[in-house]
Design a protein around this motif. Structure first.
Motif, PDB file in Angstrom:
ATOM      1  N   ALA A  33       0.733  -1.213   0.029  1.00  0.00           N
ATOM      2  CA  ALA A  33       0.048   0.069  -0.280  1.00  0.00           C
ATOM      3  C   ALA A  33       0.876   1.248   0.077  1.00  0.00           C
ATOM      4  O   ALA A  33       1.856   1.482   0.666  1.00  0.00           O
ATOM      5  CB  ALA A  33      -0.791  -0.129   1.178  1.00  0.00           C
ATOM      6  N   LEU A  34       0.260   2.369  -0.778  1.00  0.00           N
ATOM      7  CA  LEU A  34       1.088   3.542  -0.829  1.00  0.00           C
ATOM      8  C   LEU A  34       0.660   4.421   0.345  1.00  0.00           C
ATOM      9  O   LEU A  34      -0.733   4.358   0.726  1.00  0.00           O
ATOM     10  CB  LEU A  34       1.047   4.151  -2.075  1.00  0.00           C
ATOM     11  N   ALA A  35       1.383   5.357   0.907  1.00  0.00           N
ATOM     12  CA  ALA A  35       0.719   6.282   1.811  1.00  0.00           C
ATOM     13  C   ALA A  35       0.483   7.530   1.538  1.00  0.00           C
ATOM     14  O   ALA A  35       0.888   7.710   0.388  1.00  0.00           O
ATOM     15  CB  ALA A  35       1.735   6.504   2.811  1.00  0.00           C
ATOM     16  N   ALA A  69      -0.147  15.744  -8.980  1.00  0.00           N
ATOM     17  CA  ALA A  69      -0.139  15.655  -7.505  1.00  0.00           C
ATOM     18  C   ALA A  69       1.077  16.172  -6.922  1.00  0.00           C
ATOM     19  O   ALA A  69       1.101  16.115  -5.842  1.00  0.00           O
ATOM     20  CB  ALA A  69      -0.222  14.169  -7.101  1.00  0.00           C
ATOM     21  N   GLY A  70       1.970  16.970  -7.640  1.00  0.00           N
ATOM     22  CA  GLY A  70       2.927  17.572  -7.164  1.00  0.00           C
ATOM     23  C   GLY A  70       4.276  16.819  -6.848  1.00  0.00           C
ATOM     24  O   GLY A  70       5.065  17.354  -6.303  1.00  0.00           O
ATOM     25  N   ILE A  71       4.352  15.461  -7.478  1.00  0.00           N
ATOM     26  CA  ILE A  71       5.481  14.712  -7.505  1.00  0.00           C
ATOM     27  C   ILE A  71       6.137  14.786  -8.865  1.00  0.00           C
ATOM     28  O   ILE A  71       5.811  14.520  -9.807  1.00  0.00           O
ATOM     29  CB  ILE A  71       5.253  13.117  -7.098  1.00  0.00           C
ATOM     30  N   SER A 431      11.515  10.252  -5.607  1.00  0.00           N
ATOM     31  CA  SER A 431      10.985  11.525  -4.872  1.00  0.00           C
ATOM     32  C   SER A 431       9.985  11.569  -3.994  1.00  0.00           C
ATOM     33  O   SER A 431       9.787  11.842  -3.108  1.00  0.00           O
ATOM     34  CB  SER A 431      10.787  12.572  -6.019  1.00  0.00           C
ATOM     35  N   ALA A 432       8.827  10.628  -4.399  1.00  0.00           N
ATOM     36  CA  ALA A 432       7.810   9.997  -3.202  1.00  0.00           C
ATOM     37  C   ALA A 432       8.055   9.420  -2.165  1.00  0.00           C
ATOM     38  O   ALA A 432       7.497   9.630  -1.305  1.00  0.00           O
ATOM     39  CB  ALA A 432       6.626   9.495  -4.418  1.00  0.00           C
ATOM     40  N   PHE A 433       9.112   8.578  -2.381  1.00  0.00           N
ATOM     41  CA  PHE A 433       9.621   7.437  -1.257  1.00  0.00           C
ATOM     42  C   PHE A 433      10.867   7.825  -1.173  1.00  0.00           C
ATOM     43  O   PHE A 433      11.598   6.931  -1.597  1.00  0.00           O
ATOM     44  CB  PHE A 433       9.046   6.006  -1.775  1.00  0.00           C
ATOM     45  N   PRO A 472       0.778   8.814  -5.509  1.00  0.00           N
ATOM     46  CA  PRO A 472       0.376   8.331  -3.814  1.00  0.00           C
ATOM     47  C   PRO A 472      -0.326   9.383  -3.394  1.00  0.00           C
ATOM     48  O   PRO A 472      -0.391  10.886  -3.514  1.00  0.00           O
ATOM     49  CB  PRO A 472       1.988   8.578  -3.394  1.00  0.00           C
ATOM     50  N   GLY A 473      -1.368   8.893  -2.750  1.00  0.00           N
ATOM     51  CA  GLY A 473      -2.382   9.588  -1.847  1.00  0.00           C
ATOM     52  C   GLY A 473      -3.672  10.237  -2.730  1.00  0.00           C
ATOM     53  O   GLY A 473      -4.571  10.647  -2.451  1.00  0.00           O
TER      54      GLY A 473
END
Length: 533
Positions: A33-35, A69-71, A431-433, A472-473
Motif C-alpha cells: 500500500a502507498l501512503a 499531484a506535485g510529485i 522523490s515520492a518515497f 501516492p495519496g
C-alpha cells in the motif's frame, strides 16, 4: 536510435571515428500500500514557462498524474552518461532542459569536449526531464567506446551522489553477455552504492545471430582456396551471413564473441571476415586473444561500394569444441543480417547484474519494435525488465508522425528513449518515497508494469510496459501497489561467481495512514536484479 530524417545517420553512433574507437578500446584492454504523503517542495521554480514539446510517454506512463499531484522529481539526482550533448544550451534556453544542469566531460577539446559526440545525450536528457522536471541533472560524456573514460565517468557520477544513472547506449562487443566484463563490473558497483542503473536493451534484434558451431562443408572457395579451413554454417551449407542494401561510404561494424574464458586468456582465436558480394576476403579481423585476454573479434570499416556485404566466421583447424557463437551488427537499425536471431540479442552492458534494462514499444500502439533487443541474458536471466515508449516527440529529434519506428516512422526512436522514460519514472518514485532502496524502486516499477506479453515475465516485454499507477495519496491502494511488507524473489539462476540472496524482505519506511491494511498480493512479486543489500 534515429531521428525523423532517416537519410541522416546518427552522428554519435555512426561516425567512423567513434566506431573505430570501439575496436581500439577493446584492443587496448589487457579489455507499493502507498501512503498519503505531503507534497514535496520543488528545488526550483519550473512554472515560469511550460515545456514546449513533451513526450507522449509522460501521459502514457502516468507521470502526468504524478506531476499534477506535485510529485515531479524534487530531491532526486539523475545522472546521464552518453557520448554527446550537442545543443544542450539551446535546449536550456527553450526550457527543454533545466537551467541548473551540472556538466562534465572526459573528452578532450580535440575530441569535441562536452558538445562533441552528437545530440544523442541531449535527447535522452530532454525525455528524462519531461518525466521528472524538478530533478537535478548531472550530465557527463565520453568517447562512445572508451573503457577508461566510461569508468571515470561513472566514478564522477557516484561522486555527485546521483540516485539514478541512465545509460542509453550499448556496445558492439565488450562482455560475455552474462554479466562478466569491465563495463558490467562497474555498473554492479553503482548498485552497491545505492544507485539504480537503467540501461537500454539495444536495437539489435535484427542485427544479431547466435548458435552453436556447426560446419558441414568447410569454407567458401573465395575465402579458403586451399579447402583446408573450417567456417561456420549460418544455415545448412551456407557460410555467408549477408548484409544487404548497404550504401556506398557507409560504416559497417561487426562484432564476434564465442564461449571462452573471460577471466584469463582465451583458449582459442576465431576469425571474422567481411567480403563484398561473396568475393575474396576484403577485411579480416586480427585481434589476438593471447594479448587481449577476451574472446572478441571486430571489423569496423567504411565500405566504398553500395551493395551486399557478407560475413564469414572461421576457426583454427585443430579446434574441435562446438562453442556458442554470437555476432552483432552495428549501428544503423535499418541494416540487418540475412540470418538473424532475436533471442538473446540484449547488448552489453545491459547484461550487467545491477542494471534495470528497458526495451521499446511504440507509443501509438504498444507493439514491440521489431528491432528492440530480446533476452535472455547468456546466463538465462530474463531481459529486458520493462518496455517503455519510443518514437516520441522531442525538440532535438523532431516530432512523431504516429508510425512505428520499425515501419519508418519519425521521432525519437529506439530503446534509448524508452530507457530515458524509465529513468524519469524511477526519479519520481524516489522523490515520492525518499527512503526506498534500489531494490524497492525496481520492485515498484516491476509491480506496476502493465503486462503486454505472456502472463509471466518474458524475454520480449520483461515484466511489462512502464506504468507508475495512481499518484501516492490519490487513490486507494490496489493489489498491484507495493504493500507495507513484501518478499522479493529473484527469478534467475545466479552465476557461480556472483553473490546474491535468494530472497529478501523489504519494508518501506512509509506506513499507510487512515487506509485499510492492503490485501496481500495475489501474484508473485519479482525482483530480477541481483543486488548485494
Amino acid at each position: 536510435m534515429k531521428n525523423v530524417d532517416r537519410s541522416t545517420k546518427i552522428e554519435d553512433q555512426n561516425s567512423a571515428g567513434n566506431c573505430r574507437s570501439l575496436a581500439v578500446s577493446i584492443l587496448l584492454l589487457s579489455l507499493a500500500a502507498l501512503a498519503t504523503l505531503p507534497l514535496l517542495t520543488p528545488t526550483r521554480d519550473t512554472s515560469a514557462a511550460p515545456l514546449q514539446i513533451v513526450s507522449q510517454g509522460v501521459e502514457l506512463t502516468g507521470a502526468g498524474a504524478w506531476h499534477d499531484a506535485g510529485i515531479r522529481g524534487a530531491g532526486v539526482k539523475i545522472g546521464i552518461l552518453d557520448a554527446g550533448f550537442q545543443d544542450y544550451e539551446t535546449r536550456i534556453e527553450q526550457n527543454e532542459l533545466p537551467a541548473d544542469v551540472i556538466t562534465h566531460t572526459l573528452r578532450t577539446p580535440t575530441q569535441g569536449g562536452f558538445s562533441g559526440g552528437g545530440k544523442h545525450g541531449t535527447v535522452m536528457a530532454e525525455i528524462a526531464f519531461d518525466m521528472a522536471p524538478d530533478a537535478q541533472f548531472c550530465l557527463v560524456n565520453t568517447l562512445p567506446s572508451d573503457v577508461d573514460q566510461f569508468i571515470q565517468a561513472v566514478d564522477w557520477l557516484m561522486e555527485q551522489e546521483v540516485d539514478v544513472i541512465l545509460y542509453s547506449r550499448n556496445w558492439l562487443i565488450g562482455s560475455s553477455g552474462d554479466g562478466r566484463g569491465p563495463l558490467t563490473a562497474k555498473i554492479d558497483e553503482t548498485a552497491d552504492q545505492g544507485i539504480l542503473w537503467i540501461n537500454s536493451a539495444g536495437d539489435a534484434a535484427r542485427r544479431h545471430w547466435q548458435g552453436v558451431w556447426e560446419d558441414l562443408d568447410g569454407c567458401p572457395e573465395a575465402i579458403d582456396p586451399a579447402g583446408t579451413g573450417s567456417c561456420l554454417n549460418f544455415a545448412p551449407n551456407d557460410d555467408w551471413n549477408d548484409i544487404a542494401a548497404v550504401d556506398a561510404e557507409q560504416l559497417l561494424a561487426v562484432g564476434l564473441t564465442w564461449a571462452d574464458r573471460w577471466e584469463q586468456n582465451a583458449e582459442v582465436d576465431y576469425n571474422l571476415a567481411l567480403s563484398f558480394q561473396k568475393r575474396s576476403t576484403s577485411w579480416l579481423s586480427s585481434n589476438d586473444p593471447g594479448v587481449l585476454n577476451y574472446p572478441v573479434e571486430s571489423i569496423v570499416e567504411t565500405v566504398p561500394d553500395a551493395g551486399t556485404y557478407n560475413v564469414v566466421v572461421s576457426r583454427p583447424p585443430d579446434e574441435t569444441q562446438a562453442r556458442q557463437i554470437e555476432l552483432f551488427l552495428g549501428w544503423d537499425i535499418d541494416l540487418e543480417f540475412e540470418y538473424q536471431v532475436a533471442e538473446g540479442s540484449i547488448m552489453t552492458p545491459a547484461d550487467a547484474q545491477g542494471a534495470l534494462v528497458v526495451g521499446a514499444v511504440h507509443w501509438s500502439n504498444d507493439r514491440l519494435e521489431a528491432f528492440s533487443s530480446r533476452g535472455p541474458a547468456n546466463d538465462g536471466r530474463i531481459k529486458p525488465d520493462l518496455v517503455a515508449p519510443d518514437g516520441v516527440d522531442t525538440v532535438t529529434y523532431w516530432l512523431s508522425d504516429g508510425t512505428p519506428c520499425d515501419a519508418g516512422g519519425s521521432g525519437a526512436c529506439g530503446t534509448g528513449p524508452a530507457a530515458a522514460h524509465a529513468a524519469g519514472a524511477a526519479a519520481l518514485v524516489k522523490s515520492a518515497f525518499p527512503t526506498y532502496s534500489v531494490a524497492e524502486i525496481a520492485a515498484f516499477l516491476h509491480n506496476q508494469a502493465r503486462d503486454l506479453g505472456s502472463t509471466e515475465p518474458d524475454n520480449d516485454f520483461g515484466w511489462g510496459q512502464l506504468q507508475l499507477g495512481p499518484a501516492p495519496g490519490q487513490a486507494t491502494p490496489t493489489a498491484t501497489d507495493v504493500p507495507p511488507t513484501m518478499t522479493l524473489t529473484p527469478t534467475a539462476t545466479t552465476p557461480p561467481d556472483a553473490t546474491a540472496t535468494p530472497t529478501s524482505t523489504i519494508s518501506p519506511s512509509v506506513t499507510p495512514s487512515n487506509t485499510p491494511e492492503a490485501e496481500p498480493l495475489g501474484h508473485t512479486v519479482f525482483l530480477p536484479l541481483i543486488l548485494k543489500e
